[in-house]
Design a protein around this motif. Structure first.
Motif, PDB file in Angstrom:
ATOM      1  N   LEU A   1       0.824  -1.202   0.000  1.00 35.40           N
ATOM      2  CA  LEU A   1       0.000   0.000   0.000  1.00 35.40           C
ATOM      3  C   LEU A   1       0.860   1.255   0.000  1.00 35.40           C
ATOM      4  O   LEU A   1       1.839   1.344   0.741  1.00 35.40           O
ATOM      5  N   ARG A   2       0.475   2.222  -0.801  1.00 36.37           N
ATOM      6  CA  ARG A   2       1.116   3.525  -0.712  1.00 36.37           C
ATOM      7  C   ARG A   2       0.620   4.236   0.555  1.00 36.37           C
ATOM      8  O   ARG A   2      -0.490   3.984   1.033  1.00 36.37           O
ATOM      9  N   LYS A   3       1.445   5.096   1.095  1.00 34.16           N
ATOM     10  CA  LYS A   3       1.153   5.734   2.382  1.00 34.16           C
ATOM     11  C   LYS A   3      -0.202   6.430   2.381  1.00 34.16           C
ATOM     12  O   LYS A   3      -0.954   6.365   3.374  1.00 34.16           O
ATOM     13  N   GLN A   4      -0.547   7.082   1.287  1.00 31.51           N
ATOM     14  CA  GLN A   4      -1.770   7.865   1.256  1.00 31.51           C
ATOM     15  C   GLN A   4      -3.014   6.981   1.390  1.00 31.51           C
ATOM     16  O   GLN A   4      -4.028   7.406   1.939  1.00 31.51           O
ATOM     17  N   MET A   5      -2.927   5.748   0.898  1.00 25.61           N
ATOM     18  CA  MET A   5      -4.048   4.826   1.076  1.00 25.61           C
ATOM     19  C   MET A   5      -4.168   4.419   2.544  1.00 25.61           C
ATOM     20  O   MET A   5      -5.273   4.367   3.104  1.00 25.61           O
ATOM     21  N   VAL A   6      -3.063   4.149   3.171  1.00 27.76           N
ATOM     22  CA  VAL A   6      -3.067   3.782   4.588  1.00 27.76           C
ATOM     23  C   VAL A   6      -3.698   4.888   5.425  1.00 27.76           C
ATOM     24  O   VAL A   6      -4.490   4.643   6.352  1.00 27.76           O
ATOM     25  N   GLN A   7      -3.374   6.125   5.098  1.00 30.13           N
ATOM     26  CA  GLN A   7      -3.854   7.259   5.879  1.00 30.13           C
ATOM     27  C   GLN A   7      -5.370   7.435   5.813  1.00 30.13           C
ATOM     28  O   GLN A   7      -5.954   8.069   6.689  1.00 30.13           O
TER      29      GLN A   7
ATOM     30  N   SER B   1       0.347  -3.717   9.382  1.00 32.15           N
ATOM     31  CA  SER B   1       1.525  -2.849   9.488  1.00 32.15           C
ATOM     32  C   SER B   1       2.715  -3.611  10.051  1.00 32.15           C
ATOM     33  O   SER B   1       3.815  -3.561   9.512  1.00 32.15           O
ATOM     34  N   GLY B   2       2.508  -4.330  11.162  1.00 28.30           N
ATOM     35  CA  GLY B   2       3.598  -5.075  11.773  1.00 28.30           C
ATOM     36  C   GLY B   2       4.783  -4.178  12.079  1.00 28.30           C
ATOM     37  O   GLY B   2       4.639  -3.075  12.613  1.00 28.30           O
ATOM     38  N   SER B   3       5.965  -4.640  11.703  1.00 24.15           N
ATOM     39  CA  SER B   3       7.183  -3.866  11.922  1.00 24.15           C
ATOM     40  C   SER B   3       7.552  -3.042  10.694  1.00 24.15           C
ATOM     41  O   SER B   3       8.661  -2.521  10.596  1.00 24.15           O
ATOM     42  N   ARG B   4       6.634  -2.909   9.774  1.00 24.14           N
ATOM     43  CA  ARG B   4       6.923  -2.249   8.506  1.00 24.14           C
ATOM     44  C   ARG B   4       6.954  -0.727   8.629  1.00 24.14           C
ATOM     45  O   ARG B   4       6.289  -0.151   9.485  1.00 24.14           O
ATOM     46  N   ASP B   5       7.674  -0.110   7.698  1.00 29.70           N
ATOM     47  CA  ASP B   5       7.698   1.347   7.579  1.00 29.70           C
ATOM     48  C   ASP B   5       6.593   1.739   6.608  1.00 29.70           C
ATOM     49  O   ASP B   5       6.459   1.143   5.545  1.00 29.70           O
ATOM     50  N   ILE B   6       5.814   2.737   6.954  1.00 30.09           N
ATOM     51  CA  ILE B   6       4.742   3.183   6.079  1.00 30.09           C
ATOM     52  C   ILE B   6       5.276   3.786   4.780  1.00 30.09           C
ATOM     53  O   ILE B   6       4.617   3.767   3.749  1.00 30.09           O
ATOM     54  N   GLU B   7       6.488   4.317   4.827  1.00 33.48           N
ATOM     55  CA  GLU B   7       7.106   4.929   3.650  1.00 33.48           C
ATOM     56  C   GLU B   7       7.716   3.856   2.739  1.00 33.48           C
ATOM     57  O   GLU B   7       8.297   2.875   3.217  1.00 33.48           O
ATOM     58  N   ILE B   8       7.580   4.076   1.431  1.00 37.46           N
ATOM     59  CA  ILE B   8       8.242   3.230   0.443  1.00 37.46           C
ATOM     60  C   ILE B   8       9.263   4.101  -0.279  1.00 37.46           C
ATOM     61  O   ILE B   8       8.933   4.858  -1.188  1.00 37.46           O
ATOM     62  N   THR B   9      10.496   4.032   0.186  1.00 30.89           N
ATOM     63  CA  THR B   9      11.557   4.839  -0.420  1.00 30.89           C
ATOM     64  C   THR B   9      12.256   4.091  -1.545  1.00 30.89           C
ATOM     65  O   THR B   9      12.917   4.696  -2.385  1.00 30.89           O
TER      66      THR B   9
ATOM     67  N   GLN C   1       9.232  -2.722   2.736  1.00 34.57           N
ATOM     68  CA  GLN C   1       8.737  -1.376   3.011  1.00 34.57           C
ATOM     69  C   GLN C   1       7.272  -1.270   2.584  1.00 34.57           C
ATOM     70  O   GLN C   1       6.853  -1.859   1.595  1.00 34.57           O
ATOM     71  N   GLY C   2       6.522  -0.483   3.319  1.00 36.27           N
ATOM     72  CA  GLY C   2       5.116  -0.290   2.996  1.00 36.27           C
ATOM     73  C   GLY C   2       4.237  -1.338   3.648  1.00 36.27           C
ATOM     74  O   GLY C   2       4.624  -2.497   3.795  1.00 36.27           O
TER      75      GLY C   2
END
Length: 531
Positions: A339-345, A362-370, A377-378
């Motif tokens: 998921l892209r961050k904006q969808m999560v939000q 989410s788990g231990s994941r970072d919301i950002e996909i760099t 990521q994501g």
């Protein structure tokens, strides 16, 4: 087993007199195929089998298995109708990203940098125009004169064939609706045109007029909602196409048709369809039993194996860290979708803590996909499943049994609410709010804690609520365009325009380019502005 089983055999029989190509996709009988078609249609049962082939083109790609494609020079994986539709409507937006950018065409789509060479665009254009060609050929082969000439005169059979013909006309209209939405134009060919003709170019206005008139002509003769066997269309499905066209008419033809949209919605909302009591049951392997799904692309792990929308979605949901394929009844593809961050939000806030639509992991994941290639990521999603509502896994761990819902009644609820906010005659804010709250109560196990008041029903709210209710169902691009949020820079999402945090994209991206191969083979076609 589902009542209306689309099989590879049925698709093959429907293509007996068709020759596919990747040029302008006008598919034509071979010189010696007229007698072959007559031989096939000598059997009364062949007319239903032929109709199954018109439906089958929306689910399958070829006649010899998941890896085959009857479209010459077009790969099965980049030409399955549902998969291509999902890529173009969702992968190009704020909803989702695909990890494996070496897959042909994916990188350009999800970064909004596509060109007229993109293989997925070629596949979508080809497959959708193939649907037109297959429907046209079915209509040619089922005229009263043809049927009578083959010695068929049973009144019951003749009545059934007329029903089949009306359904084929709706499927052709749906194909042209998709072309209008995605490409803004299409070569137009009907069953009355000479064989081998290169169709003239119809722009959005011409396509809109054709689809509208065609659907209005056949709707009175279609079976009422839920009166047809599952998998086949009915009046409500045709009315959903019209409602979608009217909702987006300002984009398509520059006209406000919201009142006409409400008229169609009132018929849809008064049909025999009803909200499924459990939101997630609409996305499980037995969703063919849903009271809410108005039309779906069929999937069966044994009989309709293909790399289509739900097979891609469900295998793609499996997380690279979580390895949670057993949760969905599949082996999984190692973190293909995130998921892209904006969808999560869209699901942040107390209102969504107990919302069944919030299946985000989410788990231990970072919301950002760099780094798109970094599958860890994501956040990931758990919306679709190859396990039934009673907990029974699908018949295959790779090819899923879950049908892809093209139209759901919940969408009609939200469309009505939007029309009300836009001031459509015949729609009330109070009723629109009630429809939204019915969806929210369904998602919250009957609780009214997340209900909204009339004053909260705004366009911005509706756009976000549509994402919450309909994400990953191939609506998002269309919605963002209608709300003025797709192009430009007023709303950016991760990797929009090939920028990590998103950048503005130009207005030409509101439609996709006509594939260069199609223009080269049909001199009547012109390229969309900006490509």
């Amino acid at each position: 087993m589902k009542n209306w089983k689309l099989s590879i055999t049925l698709l093959a029989t429907a293509l007996l007199s068709l020759q596919a190509c990747t040029s302008d996709l006008d598919q034509s009988p071979k010189d010696d195929d007229a007698s072959l078609a007559d031989s096939f249609y000598a059997s009364p049962s062949a007319y239903k089998q032929g109709l199954a082939g018109v439906y089958g083109n929306l689910s399958l790609t070829g006649t010899t298995g998941a890896g085959s494609s009857f479209l010459q020079g077009v790969d099965a994986g980049t030409s399955q109708f549902g998969r291509c539709l999902w890529y173009l409507e969702d992968l190009t937006t704020d909803e989702v990203i695909w990890s494996y950018e070496n897959d042909g065409g994916v990188r350009e789509l999800q970064r909004n940098i596509w060109t007229d060479q993109n293989p997925i665009l070629i596949g979508m254009f080809s497959r959708t125009m193939a649907e037109v060609a297959i429907a046209n050929e079915y209509l040619r082969q089922t005229t009263p004169e043809k049927v009578s000439g083959r010695g068929h005169n049973d009144p019951a059979l003749l009545a059934e064939i007329e029903d089949y013909r009306n359904e084929a006309r709706v499927l052709r209209a749906y194909a042209y609706y998709v072309m209008m939405d995605l490409f803004g134009k299409a070569p137009f060919v009907s069953e009355s045109d000479p064989l081998n003709i290169r169709g003239p170019e119809y722009d959005r206005a011409a396509l809109f007029t054709f689809v509208e008139s065609e659907l209005n002509a056949v709707i009175p003769n279609l079976k009422p909602g839920r009166a047809n066997e599952y998998g086949r269309l009915d009046q409500t499905m045709a009315q959903m196409i019209l409602a979608k066209m009217y909702l987006n008419a300002e984009v398509y033809i520059g006209e406000n048709r919201y009142a006409d949209c409400v008229t169609q919605l009132n018929s849809i909302l008064g049909s025999a369809y009803a909200l499924e009591s459990n939101y997630l049951d609409n996305f499980k392997s037995d969703n063919n039993t849903s009271t809410e799904v108005i039309f779906a692309l069929q999937a069966d792990g044994q009989f309709t194996q293909n790399y289509g929308a739900t097979t891609v979605i469900i295998n793609g949901q499996v997380g690279s860290i979580e390895g949670n394929g057993s949760q969905f009844g599949v082996g999984g593809w190692g973190g293909a979708l995130r998921l892209r961050k904006q969808m999560v939000q869209k699901f942040q806030g107390d209102d969504f803590n107990n919302d069944d639509r919030n299946t985000i992991i989410s788990g231990s994941r970072d919301i950002e996909i760099t780094d798109i290639a970094n599958r860890d990521q994501g956040y990931i999603l758990a919306k679709f499943s190859n396990i039934s509502s009673s907990g029974v896994p699908g018949t295959s761990g790779t090819f899923v049994d879950t049908d892809f819902p093209v139209f759901r009644l919940a969408d009609a609820y939200l469309m009505y609410a939007e029309c009300a906010v836009r001031g459509a005659a015949g729609a009330s804010i109070a009723t629109g709010t009630n429809y939204v709250n019915q969806l929210r109560q369904r998602a919250n196990n009957g609780s009214t804690a997340a209900n909204i008041a009339d004053g909260e029903l705004t366009l911005d709210f509706i756009l976000d609520e549509r994402a919450r209710e309909l994400h990953w169902e191939a609506h998002r691009r269309q919605d963002l365009i209608r709300f003025g949020k797709y192009t430009g820079g007023s709303y950016n999402w991760a990797w929009k325009g090939n920028g990590q945090n998103g950048i503005a994209i130009s207005n030409n991206f509101k439609v996709f380019p006509i594939p260069a191969l199609s223009i080269a083979s049909n001199p009547n076609l012109t390229q969309n502005t900006g490509y």
